[in-house]
Write a protein that holds these residues in place. Sequence first.
Motif, short mmCIF file in Angstrom:
data_model
loop_
_atom_site.label_atom_id
_atom_site.label_comp_id
_atom_site.label_asym_id
_atom_site.label_seq_id
_atom_site.Cartn_x
_atom_site.Cartn_y
_atom_site.Cartn_z
N ASP A 113 0.82 -1.21 0.00
CA ASP A 113 0.00 0.00 0.00
C ASP A 113 0.86 1.27 0.00
O ASP A 113 0.36 2.37 -0.27
N GLU A 114 2.17 1.14 0.31
CA GLU A 114 3.08 2.29 0.31
C GLU A 114 3.89 2.37 -0.98
O GLU A 114 4.83 3.16 -1.08
N LEU A 115 3.54 1.53 -1.96
CA LEU A 115 4.41 1.33 -3.11
C LEU A 115 4.75 2.63 -3.84
O LEU A 115 5.92 2.89 -4.15
N ASP A 116 3.75 3.48 -4.10
CA ASP A 116 4.01 4.72 -4.85
C ASP A 116 5.00 5.62 -4.12
O ASP A 116 5.94 6.16 -4.72
N ALA A 117 4.79 5.77 -2.80
CA ALA A 117 5.68 6.63 -2.00
C ALA A 117 7.08 6.04 -1.95
O ALA A 117 8.10 6.77 -2.04
N LEU A 118 7.15 4.70 -1.82
CA LEU A 118 8.47 4.04 -1.75
C LEU A 118 9.23 4.19 -3.06
O LEU A 118 10.44 4.45 -3.08
N VAL A 119 8.51 4.00 -4.18
CA VAL A 119 9.15 4.13 -5.50
C VAL A 119 9.68 5.55 -5.71
O VAL A 119 10.79 5.77 -6.20
N ALA A 120 8.86 6.55 -5.32
CA ALA A 120 9.29 7.95 -5.47
C ALA A 120 10.52 8.25 -4.63
O ALA A 120 11.48 8.88 -5.09
N ARG A 121 10.47 7.76 -3.38
CA ARG A 121 11.63 7.99 -2.49
C ARG A 121 12.86 7.25 -3.01
O ARG A 121 13.97 7.79 -2.97
N TYR A 122 12.65 6.05 -3.52
CA TYR A 122 13.77 5.27 -4.04
C TYR A 122 14.45 6.00 -5.19
O TYR A 122 15.67 6.04 -5.29
N GLY A 123 13.64 6.63 -6.06
CA GLY A 123 14.20 7.39 -7.17
C GLY A 123 15.05 8.56 -6.71
O GLY A 123 16.15 8.79 -7.23
N ASP A 124 14.55 9.28 -5.67
CA ASP A 124 15.32 10.42 -5.13
C ASP A 124 16.64 9.95 -4.51
O ASP A 124 17.70 10.56 -4.74
N VAL A 125 16.54 8.88 -3.71
CA VAL A 125 17.74 8.39 -3.01
C VAL A 125 18.74 7.82 -4.00
O VAL A 125 19.95 8.02 -3.88
N GLN A 126 18.22 7.13 -5.01
CA GLN A 126 19.11 6.56 -6.02
C GLN A 126 19.86 7.65 -6.78
O GLN A 126 21.06 7.51 -7.07
N ALA A 127 19.15 8.75 -7.08
CA ALA A 127 19.80 9.87 -7.78
C ALA A 127 20.89 10.48 -6.91
O ALA A 127 21.98 10.82 -7.39
N ARG A 128 20.60 10.63 -5.62
CA ARG A 128 21.60 11.17 -4.69
C ARG A 128 22.80 10.23 -4.57
O ARG A 128 23.96 10.67 -4.53
N PHE A 129 22.52 8.94 -4.54
CA PHE A 129 23.58 7.92 -4.43
C PHE A 129 24.51 8.00 -5.64
O PHE A 129 25.74 7.95 -5.52
N GLU A 130 23.90 8.15 -6.81
CA GLU A 130 24.69 8.23 -8.05
C GLU A 130 25.51 9.52 -8.06
O GLU A 130 26.68 9.52 -8.46
N GLU A 131 24.90 10.61 -7.59
CA GLU A 131 25.58 11.91 -7.53
C GLU A 131 26.83 11.85 -6.66
O GLU A 131 27.86 12.47 -6.94
N LEU A 132 26.75 11.08 -5.57
CA LEU A 132 27.87 10.94 -4.63
C LEU A 132 28.89 9.88 -5.07
O LEU A 132 29.83 9.58 -4.34
N GLY A 133 28.69 9.30 -6.24
CA GLY A 133 29.62 8.27 -6.72
C GLY A 133 29.43 6.94 -6.04
O GLY A 133 30.38 6.14 -5.96
N GLY A 134 28.22 6.69 -5.58
CA GLY A 134 27.96 5.48 -4.81
C GLY A 134 28.16 4.19 -5.56
O GLY A 134 28.59 3.19 -5.00
N TYR A 135 27.85 4.21 -6.89
CA TYR A 135 27.95 2.96 -7.64
C TYR A 135 29.41 2.56 -7.88
O TYR A 135 29.70 1.42 -8.20
#
Length: 540
Positions: A113-135
């Motif tokens: 039931d939280e799927l939409d919010a989780l997906v949106a947050r995951y996208g934001d966090v993933q972008a930040r992770f990539e920005e910081l050179g996380g991969y």
Amino acid sequence: MIRLDKIGKQNGHQIVFVEASAALQRGEKAGLVGPNGAGKTTLFRMIVGQEQPDEGQVAAERGITIGYFSQDVGEMAGRSVVAEVIDGAGPVSAVAAELRELEAALADPERMDELDALVARYGDVQARFEELGGYALEGRAQEVLAGLGFSQEMMDGDVGRLSGGWKMRVALARILLMRPDVMLLDEPSNHLDLESLIWLESFLKGYDGALLMTSHDREFMNRIVGKIVEIDGGSLTTYAGDYAFYEAQRALADSQAQSQFERQQAMLAKEIKFIERFKARASHAAQVQSRVKKLDKIERVEPPRRRQTVAFDFPAAPRSGEEVATLKGVHKRYGSRTIYEGLDFAIRRRERWCVMGVNGAGKSTLLKLVTGFAEPDTGTVTVGGTVKLGYFAQHAMDLLDGEQTVFETLEGAFPQAGQGSLRALAGCFGFSGDDVEKRCRVLSGGEKARLVMARMLYDPPNFLVLDEPTNHLDMDTKGMLIAALSRYEGTMLFVSHDRHFLAGLSNRLLELTPEGVHQYGGGYTEYVARTGQEAPGLRS
């Protein structure tokens, strides 16, 4: 970036700092030196805010990141070595942790039931992770760990299964991966083999942040730092140059201070003699009073502080025969791993063999075979009949009786020796005054190593087998040991990661490589000149 301004600090009854000042500028690489107990660790702890000065202030530039590696690594367990290192990588590690939590939440059927919010947050966090050179983070972590000697199997294994020394390397890797603006490294060269030490040297040379470090490895310090901050008698003094430059400047300053002190003492003695001679004569009253007033106004020159220097001379060891030890056709395996296959090796009187090879090459195994602590699977190991063998290994420190004092340990080993002689021996190895009454269970690693060495060298063998004898030893004790062993007339077989020790004492070198065993007729200095490498597989 960091400034210590007239700091004062007292621990119990001990005054550590008195109006001490120093600074670390952006990009500077500095060594922190001083005798044991002078306050090096206290200074580090004040910089990171774990302790506060009693007076003055420690100021750090706003917004800078500080990474602090200390000898107290804390608990590590429950995750892989790579995950443990990544967890210390600064802001990106927190983002990585949230990313893992979100991935778990997205896979949880109960949170659909939280799927939409989780997906949106995951996208934001993933972008930040990539920005910081996380991969690239895992690859960088593995690169650092490989440099510090970890195999892929160790990287993937549970960090909790590692020994204390390997956990130290993990803690160091966390700081190196973080690449903070300022690194504070307290003895980073401890527990590292020569290959890892050379890799760390290269890493720190390429690091563009500020660095303040302590190290008991003279060569390591010389190659990295361009500035020395000395703690002595509560003061901080800065020298522009490497450790060798500092030593020379310090010796010159001490010599000048001693000369100035002696000149003033001679002048004072002359004036006092005049006053004593003529003070009862009325005819000289004015002159006497004049000289008394002059003495009262003179600012006394203090003699240079005496560093505690240690020196040790070997009593003469009995002469051995020419053939000290011989290995013929030696095979040795541990499980499925072959260490030696048909090894032939001979040690003759007065040869000083250093043994080199990467982790797992069989350096310590060779020493155990020669000393009888390990048996070959096939082949023979023969030690000459007139050989009196002394073996220093790290496990020897664990065999000390924890309830005995330092003095009782020496007395038990040499019951016929006089108390004065044993106290002099203890003093040579850094146990002066009440230190000889310390119980072995409270001794540091360095103190245990010095005690084991003192016990071994008092009645010297004619064949010394030493496995990393300089681990835990400070520069002064190392210097004493190298000086004493250079005058030693027996035979030596040793493993060491200290290049100063290797260069100063070896006259033969045995190199263990995957391609085979190579023998060199000169010592470590000749090996480096001939091969162009400072350790097997590493180009200098």
